[in-house]
Structure formats: structure tokens, C-alpha cells
Design an enzyme around this catalytic site. Structure first.
Site, PDB file in Angstrom:
ATOM      1  CG  ASN A  33       1.438  27.474 -15.432  1.00 24.84           C
ATOM      2  OD1 ASN A  33       1.680  28.670 -15.597  1.00 24.84           O
ATOM      3  ND2 ASN A  33       0.211  27.032 -15.223  1.00 24.84           N
ATOM      4  CG  HIS A  84      -4.786  29.013 -15.965  1.00 27.93           C
ATOM      5  ND1 HIS A  84      -5.135  27.939 -15.176  1.00 27.93           N
ATOM      6  CD2 HIS A  84      -5.935  29.721 -16.105  1.00 27.93           C
ATOM      7  CE1 HIS A  84      -6.410  27.997 -14.858  1.00 27.93           C
ATOM      8  NE2 HIS A  84      -6.930  29.085 -15.414  1.00 27.93           N
ATOM      9  CD  GLU A 121      -3.394  24.531 -16.866  1.00 27.43           C
ATOM     10  OE1 GLU A 121      -2.861  23.424 -16.683  1.00 27.43           O
ATOM     11  OE2 GLU A 121      -3.462  25.417 -15.988  1.00 27.43           O
ATOM     12  CB  THR A 149      -4.283  29.344  -7.645  1.00 28.46           C
ATOM     13  OG1 THR A 149      -3.701  28.355  -8.508  1.00 28.46           O
ATOM     14  CG2 THR A 149      -4.607  28.722  -6.296  1.00 28.46           C
ATOM     15  CG  HIS A 174      -3.029  23.103  -8.003  1.00 28.98           C
ATOM     16  ND1 HIS A 174      -3.462  24.172  -8.747  1.00 28.98           N
ATOM     17  CD2 HIS A 174      -2.987  23.526  -6.727  1.00 28.98           C
ATOM     18  CE1 HIS A 174      -3.699  25.202  -7.942  1.00 28.98           C
ATOM     19  NE2 HIS A 174      -3.404  24.836  -6.707  1.00 28.98           N
ATOM     20  CG  ASP A 175      -0.025  23.201  -4.448  1.00 27.89           C
ATOM     21  OD1 ASP A 175       0.371  24.203  -5.068  1.00 27.89           O
ATOM     22  OD2 ASP A 175      -0.863  23.260  -3.534  1.00 27.89           O
ATOM     23  N   GLY A 196       4.211  24.810 -12.342  1.00 30.03           N
ATOM     24  CA  GLY A 196       4.588  26.203 -12.477  1.00 30.03           C
ATOM     25  C   GLY A 196       5.099  26.814 -11.190  1.00 30.03           C
ATOM     26  CG  HIS A 197       3.612  28.636  -6.845  1.00 28.68           C
ATOM     27  ND1 HIS A 197       3.597  30.018  -6.847  1.00 28.68           N
ATOM     28  CD2 HIS A 197       3.884  28.264  -5.568  1.00 28.68           C
ATOM     29  CE1 HIS A 197       3.849  30.459  -5.632  1.00 28.68           C
ATOM     30  NE2 HIS A 197       4.032  29.416  -4.834  1.00 28.68           N
TER      31      HIS A 197
END
Length: 237
Positions: free
Chosen positions: A7, A43, A70, A100, A190-191, A213-214
Site C-alpha cells: 500500500n 486507498h 480499496e 484509517t 492492517h497493522d 503499507g504503514h
């Protein structure tokens, strides 16, 4: 092996903080694929605070792996998706002001709505995935929408794992087994990070793809983008 889709929202966030085109989102996507990632995820949100709608169009010609877009299936989002025709669209029930993603779909309450949206995407030849919590009822509801895949929302697992609670994986394992029984492909995101990705992968049967991503971009600040991507690929084998 499970595919890694990167991402690139955070790269766009950094660009937007200064204006101009540095870092270059399109070049980043090219490099990420060159480094071995099997997909690019974006996203876009209505306020375009990171990925802009124009980025989505610009990336179409350079994503040669899998292109995953997304977002909340509002009219403007769907219009863009139908024009671009990415490999996959992942439907996420974001509030307009959400920092988010913070919850999966209620696939029972919104089943009819999702079924209509998914049918439209599939008519365009776009693979569909819907963001869901690790809840058996939501998995079974997802199967009734006609979606190709689900994306397991993994924030709860990641948080509990960081506290040493490895049993937090159990509902995800159970839901993955049930999803596979129902003919659904399984994605997750996610995470997820270098700290937890291998454990997650080892405990989720039939995991097709993770979108990260993050954490990946944060890790790359210290270790370099190419190095981090190769570490993810190794852990996902």
C-alpha cells in the site's frame, strides 16, 4: 507463497505534505514491483489527503503485477474503478472522516447493498474483496454477497500479538478455515508488520494476499525499501 501487495498511501502522504511530486508515487510503484512485491494497493479517500484520484489513473499503466484499489464504494469511487478496471477492488466501510480503516462490513445488515455493488464490479471483470472482522457470522454473510474474496481486518490481532497474546490469532484461523469452506479467497491487512507477519502467515491457511503499507514504509525509513520488501517476501514463503 502468499502475495505481498504494498500500500503506497504513505508515500503519497509525504509528497502531499510538501507539494510538488517528491517522492514520486508512480516511480515508487515501479520500484516496489522491481524489488519483488507482487502487487500495488492504493486507498483513495474523498478528501484526497494522500492518494489522489489522478494517481489512481496514472498508476494504471505502470502496475504490471496486481492493482488493488480499496475504498468506500461511493459513486465517485465506483466511477473511477470502472474506468480503470484494476485487478481487484476491496470494499471498505470507511467513514468520510476516518483517519484509517477501523471496522469491517456488517455483511448481514449491508448484504443487499454489497451484493449489488459486487455484481456491478464483476460485470466489469474486476475481482472483488470485502473488508471484514474475524467474526464467523460476517464471514458467512460475505459468502452470500457473491464476493470473490474477503480481507480479514487484522488490527486486533496485531495489537494483542504486540502484548504477547498469541491466542489472538485463533478467531482469524477459524474464520479463514470457514471462508475457504465457503469458496472465498482470503486476503488480510492492517497493522501487519515484520514483527508479526510470519506468525500470522503460518496460522492462516490458504492466505492468498496481504496488503501492507504503514508498517512497511515506517520500517523502510530505517532499513531501506528494497531490503524491507525482500524481508517480507522471505517471511511469506
Amino acid at each position: 507463497m502468499t502475495k505481498l501487495s504494498v500500500n503506497i498511501n504513505k508515500i503519497a502522504t509525504l509528497r502531499n505534505a510538501r507539494g510538488g511530486n517528491m517522492p514520486n508515487v508512480v516511480q515508487a510503484a515501479k520500484d516496489i514491483q522491481k524489488f519483488g512485491a507482487q502487487g500495488i494497493t492504493i486507498h483513495p479517500r474523498p478528501d484526497e489527503r494522500h492518494i489522489k484520484y489522478q494517481d489512481a489513473y496514472d498508476l494504471k499503466s505502470v502496475v504490471t503485477t496486481e492493482y488493488n484499489i480499496e475504498g468506500n464504494p461511493m459513486d465517485a469511487f465506483l466511477d473511477m474503478v470502472f474506468k480503470i478496471k484494476p485487478t481487484q477492488v476491496t470494499l471498505v466501510p470507511d467513514a468520510v472522516d476516518a483517519i484509517t480503516s477501523n471496522a469491517g462490513w456488517d455483511t448481514i445488515k449491508h448484504g443487499g447493498y454489497l451484493k449489488e455493488i459486487i455484481a456491478g464490479c464483476k460485470k466489469q471483470g474486476i475481482r472483488t474483496s470485502i473488508f471484514v472482522d474475524p467474526n464467523m457470522e460476517m464471514i458467512e454473510g460475505a459468502a452470500n454477497t457473491g464476493t470473490d474474496r474477503i480481507e480479514l481486518y487484522t488490527e486486533a490481532f496485531a495489537h494483542q500479538y504486540s502484548l504477547g497474546n498469541k491466542k489472538a490469532i485463533e478467531p482469524y484461523t477459524q474464520c479463514a478455515i470457514r471462508a475457504h469452506e465457503l469458496g472465498l479467497g482470503i486476503n488480510a491487512g492492517h497493522d501487519l508488520s515484520l514483527d508479526n507477519i510470519q506468525f500470522f502467515k503460518e496460522n492462516i491457511p490458504n492466505l492468498l494476499e496481504v496488503s501492507i503499507g504503514h508498517a512497511l514504509i515506517c520500517e523502510a525509513l530505517y532499513m531501506g525499501l528494497e531490503n524491507v520488501i525482500k524481508q517480507y517476501l522471505q517471511k511469506l514463503q
